[in-house]
Write an enzyme that holds these catalytic residues in place. Sequence first.
Site, PDB file in Angstrom:
ATOM      1  N   ARG A   1       0.805  -1.234   0.000  1.00  0.00           N
ATOM      2  CA  ARG A   1       0.000   0.000   0.000  1.00  0.00           C
ATOM      3  C   ARG A   1       0.833   1.277   0.000  1.00  0.00           C
ATOM      4  NH1 ARG A   1      -2.661  -2.817   3.856  1.00  0.00           N
ATOM      5  NH2 ARG A   1      -4.493  -3.945   3.121  1.00  0.00           N
TER       6      ARG A   1
ATOM      7  N   LYS B   1       0.933  11.245 -11.012  1.00  0.00           N
ATOM      8  CA  LYS B   1       0.170  10.232 -11.754  1.00  0.00           C
ATOM      9  C   LYS B   1       1.105   9.074 -12.044  1.00  0.00           C
ATOM     10  CE  LYS B   1      -3.170  12.748 -14.560  1.00  0.00           C
ATOM     11  NZ  LYS B   1      -3.566  12.896 -15.974  1.00  0.00           N
TER      12      LYS B   1
ATOM     13  N   GLU C   1       6.566  19.926 -24.644  1.00  0.00           N
ATOM     14  CA  GLU C   1       5.878  20.182 -23.368  1.00  0.00           C
ATOM     15  C   GLU C   1       6.349  21.511 -22.771  1.00  0.00           C
ATOM     16  OE1 GLU C   1       3.408  18.240 -22.550  1.00  0.00           O
ATOM     17  OE2 GLU C   1       3.831  16.345 -23.582  1.00  0.00           O
TER      18      GLU C   1
ATOM     19  N   ARG D   1      -6.917  20.401 -13.707  1.00  0.00           N
ATOM     20  CA  ARG D   1      -5.752  19.703 -14.259  1.00  0.00           C
ATOM     21  C   ARG D   1      -5.848  19.570 -15.782  1.00  0.00           C
ATOM     22  NH1 ARG D   1      -2.431  15.275 -10.739  1.00  0.00           N
ATOM     23  NH2 ARG D   1      -0.916  14.747 -12.318  1.00  0.00           N
TER      24      ARG D   1
ATOM     25  N   HIS E   1       5.319  11.304 -29.017  1.00  0.00           N
ATOM     26  CA  HIS E   1       4.291  12.058 -28.310  1.00  0.00           C
ATOM     27  C   HIS E   1       4.537  13.561 -28.448  1.00  0.00           C
ATOM     28  CE1 HIS E   1       1.421  13.245 -25.252  1.00  0.00           C
ATOM     29  NE2 HIS E   1       2.385  13.884 -24.608  1.00  0.00           N
TER      30      HIS E   1
HETATM   31  N1  LIG Z   1       2.854  10.555 -15.117  1.00  0.00           N
HETATM   32  C1  LIG Z   1       2.656  11.602 -15.893  1.00  0.00           C
HETATM   33  O1  LIG Z   1       2.084  12.615 -15.470  1.00  0.00           O
HETATM   34  C2  LIG Z   1       3.124  11.547 -17.308  1.00  0.00           C
HETATM   35  C3  LIG Z   1       3.125  12.703 -18.089  1.00  0.00           C
HETATM   36  C4  LIG Z   1       3.621  12.626 -19.376  1.00  0.00           C
HETATM   37  C5  LIG Z   1       4.092  11.414 -19.867  1.00  0.00           C
HETATM   38  N2  LIG Z   1       4.065  10.300 -19.093  1.00  0.00           N
HETATM   39  C6  LIG Z   1       4.587   9.031 -19.576  1.00  0.00           C
HETATM   40  O2  LIG Z   1       5.982   9.172 -19.808  1.00  0.00           O
HETATM   41  C7  LIG Z   1       6.382   8.206 -20.766  1.00  0.00           C
HETATM   42  C8  LIG Z   1       7.334   8.854 -21.742  1.00  0.00           C
HETATM   43  O3  LIG Z   1       8.450   9.328 -21.023  1.00  0.00           O
HETATM   44  P1  LIG Z   1       9.841   9.613 -21.753  1.00  0.00           P
HETATM   45  O4  LIG Z   1       9.619  10.441 -22.946  1.00  0.00           O
HETATM   46  O5  LIG Z   1      10.765  10.091 -20.710  1.00  0.00           O
HETATM   47  O6  LIG Z   1      10.234   8.168 -22.322  1.00  0.00           O
HETATM   48  P2  LIG Z   1      11.220   7.016 -21.828  1.00  0.00           P
HETATM   49  O7  LIG Z   1      11.164   6.815 -20.388  1.00  0.00           O
HETATM   50  O8  LIG Z   1      10.946   5.854 -22.706  1.00  0.00           O
HETATM   51  O9  LIG Z   1      12.668   7.592 -22.202  1.00  0.00           O
HETATM   52  C9  LIG Z   1      12.973   7.834 -23.553  1.00  0.00           C
HETATM   53  C10 LIG Z   1      14.239   7.090 -23.976  1.00  0.00           C
HETATM   54  O10 LIG Z   1      15.372   7.790 -23.488  1.00  0.00           O
HETATM   55  C11 LIG Z   1      16.235   6.896 -22.773  1.00  0.00           C
HETATM   56  N3  LIG Z   1      16.864   7.738 -21.759  1.00  0.00           N
HETATM   57  C12 LIG Z   1      16.281   8.229 -20.640  1.00  0.00           C
HETATM   58  N4  LIG Z   1      17.116   9.087 -20.042  1.00  0.00           N
HETATM   59  C13 LIG Z   1      18.235   9.144 -20.790  1.00  0.00           C
HETATM   60  C14 LIG Z   1      19.445   9.883 -20.700  1.00  0.00           C
HETATM   61  N5  LIG Z   1      19.627  10.794 -19.751  1.00  0.00           N
HETATM   62  N6  LIG Z   1      20.393   9.665 -21.631  1.00  0.00           N
HETATM   63  C15 LIG Z   1      20.169   8.803 -22.649  1.00  0.00           C
HETATM   64  N7  LIG Z   1      19.036   8.100 -22.807  1.00  0.00           N
HETATM   65  C16 LIG Z   1      18.086   8.269 -21.881  1.00  0.00           C
HETATM   66  C17 LIG Z   1      15.322   5.819 -22.287  1.00  0.00           C
HETATM   67  O11 LIG Z   1      16.031   4.639 -22.062  1.00  0.00           O
HETATM   68  C18 LIG Z   1      14.347   5.671 -23.448  1.00  0.00           C
HETATM   69  O12 LIG Z   1      14.903   4.871 -24.451  1.00  0.00           O
HETATM   70  C19 LIG Z   1       5.115   7.648 -21.390  1.00  0.00           C
HETATM   71  O13 LIG Z   1       4.894   6.355 -20.918  1.00  0.00           O
HETATM   72  C20 LIG Z   1       4.027   8.587 -20.878  1.00  0.00           C
HETATM   73  O14 LIG Z   1       2.787   7.936 -20.723  1.00  0.00           O
HETATM   74  C21 LIG Z   1       3.592  10.350 -17.824  1.00  0.00           C
HETATM   75 ZN   LIG Z   2       2.178  15.378 -23.187  1.00  0.00          ZN
END
Ligand SMILES: NC(=O)c1ccc[n+]([C@@H]2O[C@H](COP(=O)([O-])OP(=O)(O)OC[C@H]3O[C@@H](n4cnc5c(N)ncnc54)[C@H](O)[C@@H]3O)[C@@H](O)[C@H]2O)c1
Ligand SMILES: [Zn+2]
Length: 362
Positions: free
Chosen positions: A121, A143, A185, A241, A265
């Site tokens: 939990r 989230k 973003e 939000r 995205h």
């Molecule tokens: N929780 C939320 O509020 C929220 C908001 C927006 C997006 N998201 C989620 O976030 C995800 C996308 O996140 P993302 O764009 O960070 O993708 P990701 O986590 O897949 O990272 C992108 C790529 O970069 C690599 N990477 C990460 N850090 C690195 C670094 N410093 N140097 C080299 N490579 C690196 C990762 O291994 C991956 O291949 C989606 O699943 C989306 O749904 C969540």
């Molecule tokens: Zn977004």
Amino acid sequence: VRRVSSSGLSRDYDVLVGRGLLAGAGAEIERRLGGRQAVVCCDENVAPLYLEEVRRSLTDAGYSVSHVVIPAGEAQKDLARAEEMYGVFYDRGVRRTDVVVALGGGVVGDLVGFVAATYQRGVRFVQLPTTLLAQVDAGIGGKVAVDFRSGKNYVGTFYQPRLVVCDLDTLVTLPKAELHGGSAEVAKYALLAGGDLWSWADALAGGGLTAAGIADHLVAACVSYKLAVVAADEREETGRRALLNLGHTIGHAIEAATSFRRFSHGEAVALGLHAALWLSQRLCGLSAVEEQAGHDLLDGLGLPRRLDGLTAEQVVSLTGRDKKAGDDGVGYVLLEAVGAPRAGVRVPHALELEVVEWLLAR
Ligand SMILES: NC(=O)c1ccc[n+]([C@@H]2O[C@H](COP(=O)([O-])OP(=O)(O)OC[C@H]3O[C@@H](n4cnc5c(N)ncnc54)[C@H](O)[C@@H]3O)[C@@H](O)[C@H]2O)c1
Ligand SMILES: [Zn+2]
């Protein structure tokens, strides 16, 4: 180092933004959370780059440290991977007072956050975001989720981290495409907030987007904006939000219409922001000058500016499916001015088609 503190959340926490912060992350964590054991979770791309440094910093702070490395990519964000992590925590005797650290992008943050929220939990959870997207967006706000069948983020909850440390130095190794994704973003926040955030984003665009050019005050301002919106609507109940969805209605539809393959995205959101600017000028009184400034900002960040290979109908047929749309139709977030967003704007179907036609003809 800049410290942005949330206020008004179920549990408030600090977000530290700066350079060279990973080395001191262990001490910052220990000072706030204590605990005996720390488990660092990251993906296989991030592990060779930053895992050792984070492990060392936690060890130096007195933690007994272990780690979990998972493959990279959105496909990892599922219940099977979550279950495997529960097993790792179980085998290592992780307790609620121990610390679970998500080191990486939004995929690792969402997955590990979900596991941390539900294991016993809720165990203490820290985010060390290493993508621009995670630093300004995914890593903060609480989230957490995994994907389920065709539903993105379909199984999840709200669970705030105890601390977030955004080390801008980690962005240097980020692939250019990922930097671009995050910059969409940043542009979103600039349009929503205006003011300094707008000027700093504009300066970033003017300098051509580089990791070194990403200023700590810019990231801190994005974090601060998001935390304020989230505090007004922590569990997405009041509609506040929804402001964070600027550009996302058309953006999500473009992602879906291209089977999540053609655009990242961020690229899809950039197109969605162009569309939101166009619609804002026609429906909400955004001035033509500000509309153009918005298009120029996105172009300056090197983001895509036009769409092809699709019909407007294909895109528009998917705008209503976004689960964030209101029941009465498609509620858009649009701008009355830069820095003055309005949520829940009804956009007539004909105008939705027209704005996508415009994206196709640019
Ligand atoms: N929780 C939320 O509020 C929220 C908001 C927006 C997006 N998201 C989620 O976030 C995800 C996308 O996140 P993302 O764009 O960070 O993708 P990701 O986590 O897949 O990272 C992108 C790529 O970069 C690599 N990477 C990460 N850090 C690195 C670094 N410093 N140097 C080299 N490579 C690196 C990762 O291994 C991956 O291949 C989606 O699943 C989306 O749904 C969540
Ligand atoms: Zn977004």
